[in-house]
Enzyme design. Structure first.
Site, PDB file in Angstrom:
ATOM      1  N   THR A 102       2.164  15.022 -44.337  1.00 26.27           N
ATOM      2  CA  THR A 102       1.611  13.763 -43.593  1.00 26.27           C
ATOM      3  C   THR A 102       2.388  13.235 -42.655  1.00 26.27           C
ATOM      4  O   THR A 102       3.680  13.365 -42.518  1.00 26.27           O
ATOM      5  CB  THR A 102       1.401  12.885 -44.803  1.00 26.27           C
ATOM      6  OG1 THR A 102       2.449  12.042 -45.328  1.00 26.27           O
ATOM      7  CG2 THR A 102       0.673  13.378 -46.073  1.00 26.27           C
ATOM      8  N   GLY A 103       1.495  12.658 -41.753  1.00 24.88           N
ATOM      9  CA  GLY A 103       2.245  12.048 -40.408  1.00 24.88           C
ATOM     10  C   GLY A 103       2.912  13.140 -39.564  1.00 24.88           C
ATOM     11  O   GLY A 103       3.989  12.896 -38.994  1.00 24.88           O
ATOM     12  N   ALA A 104       2.272  14.282 -39.574  1.00 24.75           N
ATOM     13  CA  ALA A 104       3.085  15.514 -38.770  1.00 24.75           C
ATOM     14  C   ALA A 104       2.819  15.530 -37.176  1.00 24.75           C
ATOM     15  O   ALA A 104       3.499  16.531 -36.627  1.00 24.75           O
ATOM     16  CB  ALA A 104       2.443  16.743 -39.566  1.00 24.75           C
ATOM     17  N   SER A 105       2.238  14.749 -36.721  1.00 25.61           N
ATOM     18  CA  SER A 105       1.950  14.713 -35.188  1.00 25.61           C
ATOM     19  C   SER A 105       3.019  14.001 -34.250  1.00 25.61           C
ATOM     20  O   SER A 105       2.908  14.244 -32.962  1.00 25.61           O
ATOM     21  CB  SER A 105       0.672  14.411 -34.763  1.00 25.61           C
ATOM     22  OG  SER A 105       0.344  13.008 -34.936  1.00 25.61           O
ATOM     23  N   SER A 106       3.955  13.323 -35.026  1.00 23.29           N
ATOM     24  CA  SER A 106       4.846  12.517 -34.102  1.00 23.29           C
ATOM     25  C   SER A 106       6.029  12.347 -34.927  1.00 23.29           C
ATOM     26  O   SER A 106       6.135  12.525 -36.229  1.00 23.29           O
ATOM     27  CB  SER A 106       4.512  11.424 -33.510  1.00 23.29           C
ATOM     28  OG  SER A 106       4.231  10.467 -34.641  1.00 23.29           O
ATOM     29  N   GLY A 107       7.160  12.118 -34.354  1.00 20.55           N
ATOM     30  CA  GLY A 107       8.172  11.321 -34.924  1.00 20.55           C
ATOM     31  C   GLY A 107       9.014  12.359 -35.979  1.00 20.55           C
ATOM     32  O   GLY A 107       8.875  13.824 -35.859  1.00 20.55           O
TER      33      GLY A 107
ATOM     34  N   GLY B  16       7.945  13.462 -38.922  1.00 20.42           N
ATOM     35  CA  GLY B  16       6.848  14.652 -39.395  1.00 20.42           C
ATOM     36  C   GLY B  16       6.727  15.878 -38.512  1.00 20.42           C
ATOM     37  O   GLY B  16       6.961  16.875 -38.882  1.00 20.42           O
TER      38      GLY B  16
ATOM     39  N   SER C 161      13.892   4.883 -47.514  1.00 25.42           N
ATOM     40  CA  SER C 161      14.412   4.206 -46.306  1.00 25.42           C
ATOM     41  C   SER C 161      15.722   3.759 -47.206  1.00 25.42           C
ATOM     42  O   SER C 161      15.652   3.267 -48.213  1.00 25.42           O
ATOM     43  CB  SER C 161      13.926   3.078 -45.565  1.00 25.42           C
ATOM     44  OG  SER C 161      14.550   2.346 -44.792  1.00 25.42           O
TER      45      SER C 161
ATOM     46  N   TYR D 259       7.298  -3.738 -45.439  1.00 22.18           N
ATOM     47  CA  TYR D 259       8.013  -2.300 -45.314  1.00 22.18           C
ATOM     48  C   TYR D 259       9.052  -1.953 -46.463  1.00 22.18           C
ATOM     49  O   TYR D 259       9.162  -1.085 -47.140  1.00 22.18           O
ATOM     50  CB  TYR D 259       8.595  -2.144 -43.897  1.00 22.18           C
ATOM     51  CG  TYR D 259       9.170  -0.671 -43.723  1.00 22.18           C
ATOM     52  CD1 TYR D 259       8.376   0.413 -43.232  1.00 22.18           C
ATOM     53  CD2 TYR D 259      10.401  -0.568 -43.691  1.00 22.18           C
ATOM     54  CE1 TYR D 259       8.866   1.527 -43.079  1.00 22.18           C
ATOM     55  CE2 TYR D 259      10.910   0.715 -43.245  1.00 22.18           C
ATOM     56  CZ  TYR D 259      10.315   1.636 -42.991  1.00 22.18           C
ATOM     57  OH  TYR D 259      10.613   2.854 -42.883  1.00 22.18           O
TER      58      TYR D 259
END
Length: 331
Positions: A8-13, A15, A171, A193
């Site tokens: 999940t969240g694989a399009s940037s950063g 991921g 984190s 967060y």
């Protein structure tokens, strides 16, 4: 048979960097990019296939901040796959981060200055909001949306003959003091967060307790302090430019400053190669980078107890019942 990895969240950063590194480790994987923005995900898919033509890369649209989206995506995944070998629960948000300038300057003269800079303990607050599902945005995105994802995908994850893995992006900022069982969504606090990341740690421990006999294992990772879309908004760009040389120097004393998503994936990739039965469920695996830029993995015992983890898990199950009733009524 190809191993299937869902990120999940694989399009940037982190991921995106993780997908690249996993395919460098094994270019015969099937990597499924679970992303909110399909256009960005398709562009990433094309780039990954250009670099690794032997791999399989697919896309599923999912917004973990929308339960309808999660249910739609999991239905699609259950039609596509018979099993999932790895699920990297990486998508997350830190909305409108505000730096506490007073706390920042106080920390400069504290004996805990390295620790505070490494974890951002007490330095950051965020403005949270309520989603269309009636949940706190940070809690739903970072924790609950992923929890529902797992619950829906149990048939693809629970196979006692061959274990599956859940690997969470947590984190060092996960603080026990910012989480309360009476307020699991952190409605009344200013550090959602940190609270959500501590909730992830609790959930991982509870999942191991409840699902290890069924062949599902969970681990948590901290990728370190990086300059990504998540953190760029904390400071104006010119301040990042001024601080980066100082941070490079601090790396000789504190290994948490991985700085780049590629460095931050070190522990995530390391876990990919480990036998889950050999891992301690109460340990957090940390990506670390030396002052000379070498990456390695270190560990940290999580500051929690299993009874609290189980109570939190039961609270999530109760919340799940409530939101499913609401979703059913709204159909």
């Amino acid at each position: 048979m190809r191993k299937v990895v869902l990120v999940t969240g694989a399009s940037s950063g982190v991921g995106l960097a993780l997908c690249k590194r996993l395919l460098e480790e094994d270019d015969e994987l099937h990597v499924c990019l679970a992303c909110r923005n399909v256009g960005k995900a398709e562009a990433v898919r094309g780039a990954l296939l250009a670099s690794h033509p032997a791999a399989e890369v697919s896309v599923v649209q999912v917004d973990v901040c929308s339960l309808q989206s999660v249910l739609r995506a999991t239905g699609e995944l259950k039609q596509r796959f018979q099993r999932l070998d790895y699920v990297y629960l990486n998508a997350g948000i830190m909305p409108n981060p505000q730096l506490n300038i007073k706390a920042l300057f106080s920390s400069l003269f504290s004996r805990k200055v390295i620790h505070i800079f490494s974890t951002a303990e007490g330095l950051l607050t965020q403005e949270d909001r309520v989603t269309a599902d009636g949940l706190q945005e940070v809690f739903e995105t970072n924790v609950f949306g992923h929890f529902i994802l797992i619950r829906e995908l149990e048939p693809l994850l629970c196979h006692s003959d061959h274990p599956s893995r859940l690997i969470w992006t947590s984190s060092r900022n996960a603080r026990r003091s910012n989480f309360h069982l009476e307020d699991i969504q952190h409605r009344r606090g200013q550090e959602p967060y940190s609270s959500s990341k501590y909730a992830i740690d609790l959930l991982s421990v509870a999942l191991n307790r409840n699902f290890n006999p069924r062949g599902l294992y969970s681990s948590v990772v901290c990728p370190g302090t990086m300059v990504t879309n998540l953190t760029c908004g904390i400071l104006p760009p010119f301040l990042w430019t001024l601080l980066l040389p100082i941070i490079w120097l601090i790396r000789f004393f504190a290994n948490a400053f991985t700085l780049t998503p590629e460095n931050g994936t070190e522990a995530l990739v390391w876990l990919f190669h480990q036998k889950p039965e050999s891992l301690n469920p109460l340990t957090k695996y940390l990506s670390a980078t030396t002052g000379f830029g070498s990456n390695y993995v270190t560990t940290q015992k999580m500051d929690l107890d299993e009874d609290t983890a189980e109570k939190f898990y039961q609270n999530l199950l109760e919340l799940e019942k409530q939101v499913r009733v609401t979703i059913q009524k709204n159909k």
